[in-house]
Design a protein around this motif. Structure first.
Motif, PDB file in Angstrom:
ATOM      1  N   SER A   4       0.914  -1.249   0.085  1.00 35.59           N
ATOM      2  CA  SER A   4       0.036   0.012  -0.074  1.00 35.59           C
ATOM      3  C   SER A   4       0.764   1.373   0.093  1.00 35.59           C
ATOM      4  N   LEU A   5       0.233   2.249  -0.377  1.00 33.16           N
ATOM      5  CA  LEU A   5       0.716   3.584  -0.561  1.00 33.16           C
ATOM      6  C   LEU A   5      -0.120   4.554   0.099  1.00 33.16           C
ATOM      7  N   ILE A   6       0.323   5.421   1.199  1.00 26.91           N
ATOM      8  CA  ILE A   6      -0.491   6.424   1.678  1.00 26.91           C
ATOM      9  C   ILE A   6       0.187   7.880   1.466  1.00 26.91           C
ATOM     10  N   ALA A   7      -0.640   8.533   0.725  1.00 24.47           N
ATOM     11  CA  ALA A   7      -0.335   9.540   0.407  1.00 24.47           C
ATOM     12  C   ALA A   7      -0.859  10.783   1.113  1.00 24.47           C
ATOM     13  N   GLY A   8       0.043  11.659   1.757  1.00 26.36           N
ATOM     14  CA  GLY A   8      -0.350  12.409   2.769  1.00 26.36           C
ATOM     15  C   GLY A   8      -0.213  11.620   4.093  1.00 26.36           C
ATOM     16  N   CYS A   9       0.788  11.080   4.664  1.00 22.23           N
ATOM     17  CA  CYS A   9       0.844  10.275   5.417  1.00 22.23           C
ATOM     18  C   CYS A   9       1.297  10.992   6.959  1.00 22.23           C
ATOM     19  N   GLY A  10       0.353  11.714   7.347  1.00 18.43           N
ATOM     20  CA  GLY A  10       0.265  12.676   8.537  1.00 18.43           C
ATOM     21  C   GLY A  10      -0.076  12.030   9.822  1.00 18.43           C
ATOM     22  N   ASP A  11      -0.879  12.514  10.715  1.00 20.22           N
ATOM     23  CA  ASP A  11      -1.613  11.815  11.782  1.00 20.22           C
ATOM     24  C   ASP A  11      -2.023  10.602  11.631  1.00 20.22           C
ATOM     25  N   VAL A  12      -3.295  10.929  10.981  1.00 23.78           N
ATOM     26  CA  VAL A  12      -4.289   9.509  10.725  1.00 23.78           C
ATOM     27  C   VAL A  12      -3.528   8.615   9.907  1.00 23.78           C
ATOM     28  N   GLY A  13      -2.854   8.972   8.892  1.00 23.39           N
ATOM     29  CA  GLY A  13      -2.021   8.175   8.048  1.00 23.39           C
ATOM     30  C   GLY A  13      -1.095   7.275   8.475  1.00 23.39           C
ATOM     31  N   SER A  14      -0.407   7.912   9.653  1.00 22.39           N
ATOM     32  CA  SER A  14       0.814   7.018  10.196  1.00 22.39           C
ATOM     33  C   SER A  14       0.095   6.183  11.004  1.00 22.39           C
ATOM     34  N   ARG A  15      -1.047   6.484  11.886  1.00 17.43           N
ATOM     35  CA  ARG A  15      -1.914   5.379  12.739  1.00 17.43           C
ATOM     36  C   ARG A  15      -2.446   4.432  11.741  1.00 17.43           C
ATOM     37  N   LEU A  16      -2.788   4.508  10.640  1.00 17.38           N
ATOM     38  CA  LEU A  16      -3.065   3.412   9.714  1.00 17.38           C
ATOM     39  C   LEU A  16      -1.950   2.697   9.177  1.00 17.38           C
ATOM     40  N   ALA A  17      -0.853   3.322   8.802  1.00 18.32           N
ATOM     41  CA  ALA A  17       0.552   2.841   8.427  1.00 18.32           C
ATOM     42  C   ALA A  17       0.933   1.668   9.635  1.00 18.32           C
ATOM     43  N   GLU A  18       0.804   2.152  10.829  1.00 12.54           N
ATOM     44  CA  GLU A  18       1.257   1.258  11.930  1.00 12.54           C
ATOM     45  C   GLU A  18       0.221   0.033  12.057  1.00 12.54           C
ATOM     46  N   GLN A  19      -1.026   0.177  11.761  1.00  9.01           N
ATOM     47  CA  GLN A  19      -1.901  -0.805  11.926  1.00  9.01           C
ATOM     48  C   GLN A  19      -1.838  -2.010  10.679  1.00  9.01           C
ATOM     49  N   LEU A  20      -1.364  -1.433   9.470  1.00 10.82           N
ATOM     50  CA  LEU A  20      -1.329  -2.252   8.305  1.00 10.82           C
ATOM     51  C   LEU A  20      -0.107  -3.054   8.434  1.00 10.82           C
ATOM     52  N   ALA A  21       0.934  -2.279   8.928  1.00 10.95           N
ATOM     53  CA  ALA A  21       2.267  -2.998   9.065  1.00 10.95           C
ATOM     54  C   ALA A  21       2.332  -4.030  10.267  1.00 10.95           C
ATOM     55  N   ALA A  22       1.407  -3.833  11.092  1.00 14.78           N
ATOM     56  CA  ALA A  22       1.137  -4.945  12.279  1.00 14.78           C
ATOM     57  C   ALA A  22       0.600  -6.370  11.663  1.00 14.78           C
ATOM     58  N   ALA A  23      -0.064  -5.909  10.405  1.00 16.41           N
ATOM     59  CA  ALA A  23      -0.813  -7.029   9.873  1.00 16.41           C
ATOM     60  C   ALA A  23      -0.076  -7.746   8.928  1.00 16.41           C
ATOM     61  N   GLY A  24       1.043  -7.189   8.663  1.00 17.28           N
ATOM     62  CA  GLY A  24       2.176  -7.870   7.629  1.00 17.28           C
ATOM     63  C   GLY A  24       2.092  -7.201   6.306  1.00 17.28           C
ATOM     64  N   TRP A  25       1.561  -5.902   6.271  1.00 18.89           N
ATOM     65  CA  TRP A  25       1.295  -5.172   4.997  1.00 18.89           C
ATOM     66  C   TRP A  25       2.617  -4.593   4.760  1.00 18.89           C
ATOM     67  N   GLN A  26       3.203  -4.287   3.347  1.00 18.82           N
ATOM     68  CA  GLN A  26       4.135  -3.386   3.188  1.00 18.82           C
ATOM     69  C   GLN A  26       3.730  -2.079   2.735  1.00 18.82           C
ATOM     70  N   VAL A  27       3.960  -0.894   3.595  1.00 18.49           N
ATOM     71  CA  VAL A  27       3.510   0.204   3.478  1.00 18.49           C
ATOM     72  C   VAL A  27       4.446   1.423   3.307  1.00 18.49           C
ATOM     73  N   HIS A  28       4.193   2.109   2.058  1.00 18.33           N
ATOM     74  CA  HIS A  28       4.780   3.312   1.795  1.00 18.33           C
ATOM     75  C   HIS A  28       4.238   4.525   2.244  1.00 18.33           C
ATOM     76  N   GLY A  29       4.912   5.353   2.868  1.00 19.22           N
ATOM     77  CA  GLY A  29       4.335   6.505   3.058  1.00 19.22           C
ATOM     78  C   GLY A  29       4.887   7.860   2.464  1.00 19.22           C
ATOM     79  N   LEU A  30       3.939   8.751   1.848  1.00 19.95           N
ATOM     80  CA  LEU A  30       4.349  10.020   1.309  1.00 19.95           C
ATOM     81  C   LEU A  30       4.133  11.142   2.143  1.00 19.95           C
ATOM     82  N   ARG A  31       4.991  11.882   2.431  1.00 15.10           N
ATOM     83  CA  ARG A  31       5.113  13.028   3.045  1.00 15.10           C
ATOM     84  C   ARG A  31       5.988  14.183   2.708  1.00 15.10           C
ATOM     85  N   ARG A  32       6.021  15.465   2.838  1.00 14.71           N
ATOM     86  CA  ARG A  32       7.310  16.291   2.613  1.00 14.71           C
ATOM     87  C   ARG A  32       8.557  15.963   3.725  1.00 14.71           C
ATOM     88  N   ASP A  33       8.190  15.746   4.873  1.00 18.05           N
ATOM     89  CA  ASP A  33       9.204  15.623   5.821  1.00 18.05           C
ATOM     90  C   ASP A  33       9.116  14.004   6.424  1.00 18.05           C
TER      91      ASP A  33
END
Length: 282
Positions: A4-33
């Motif tokens: 998965s790729l989360i475009a705009g991986c801020g507060d909610v996006g980062s929480r989502l990324a952690e949940q997906l990664a814990a379920a074994g997903w590969q997660v790309h996160g796009l943000r400026r910083d």
């Protein structure tokens, strides 16, 4: 392992990324910083406002795209840039790389609903808000739904949680709120917002048929004066401010029945559990 790729991986996006990664997903996160991304996320340094594709955009297959941007400029131009132009750029980057995700999730807002009489709202209710935020969100939703890719829109209601403590500040300062007519508000804890997105992605990955639109809200829309009264009790606030009042527009009650019918349930079913957890952490 879904990618998965989360475009705009801020507060909610980062929480989502952690949940997906814990379920074994590969997660790309796009943000400026990208230094702000959780360690489980593969960083994509990029600016959604720019038409040029980020150099670190993943080149392989992408199963899911989540567009989860937040406007940094709160005016009409800022919304247009964050939600419509940004999404347009990301869809172009997918096409540039020949990527066709199984589904796009576009994170929208209940600001698309203009109802003001305390009505119950579900996904079939007219979304005809006249303010620029609602209008532009509708335009971005349509862009996602008409992208030629399978897409679902998730309309989140008022997000609260760590770092989102505006109402607590207002209550501490003794702000007043009208009780007649009651101003109904809708909210969802940031963890539940992320959990709903994760739930929908995982359901799709299992082959469950998703609807075009879901509302992200807890089980209990509540009148603002009731929430303020409860928080005053929790915080031990007894004074009232002479001048200040909590101002808000609109009054509606959003239903999460469609998401619940799929099997999702919020961890924090009402403002009481969510704010109790937030206050305990503080």
């Amino acid at each position: 392992m879904p990618i998965s790729l989360i475009a705009g991986c801020g507060d909610v996006g980062s929480r989502l990324a952690e949940q997906l990664a814990a379920a074994g997903w590969q997660v790309h996160g796009l943000r400026r910083d990208v230094s702000q991304l959780p360690s489980c996320v593969l960083p994509v340094a990029g600016d959604l406002h720019e038409a040029a594709c980020p150099a670190s955009w993943p080149t392989g297959e992408l199963d899911y795209l989540v567009y989860c941007a937040a406007a940094t400029q709160h005016d009409e131009a800022g919304y247009q840039l964050a939600y419509v132009e940004g999404l347009r750029h990301v869809l172009a980057w997918l096409a540039e790389h020949g990527q066709r995700p199984r589904r796009v999730l576009f994170v929208s807002s209940s600001s698309v609903y203009g109802q003001q009489g305390g009505e119950w709202i579900d996904e079939t209710a007219p979304a005809e808000a006249q303010g620029y935020s609602g209008r532009i969100m509708r335009e971005a939703e349509q862009l996602a739904l008409q992208s030629g890719l399978a897409a679902s829109v998730v309309r989140l209601t008022g997000i609260y949680g760590p770092g989102r403590e505006w109402l607590l500040t207002q209550v501490r300062e003794g702000y007043r709120v009208a009780s007649e007519p009651p101003l109904y508000g809708n909210r969802i804890h940031a963890d539940d917002a992320a959990a709903l997105l994760a739930f929908l992605l995982q359901a799709d990955a299992r082959g469950v048929t998703l609807d075009d639109i879901y509302i992200g809200v807890d089980n209990e829309p509540a009148a603002l004066h009731e929430v303020v009264g409860w928080l005053r009790g929790q915080l031990g606030v007894s004074h009232w401010s002479e001048q200040q009042t909590v101002r808000r527009s609109g009054s509606k009650r959003c239903s999460n029945a469609r998401a619940r019918a799929l099997g999702w349930a919020p961890q924090y079913p009402s403002y009481r559990e969510g704010y109790a957890a937030l206050l305990a952490d503080m």
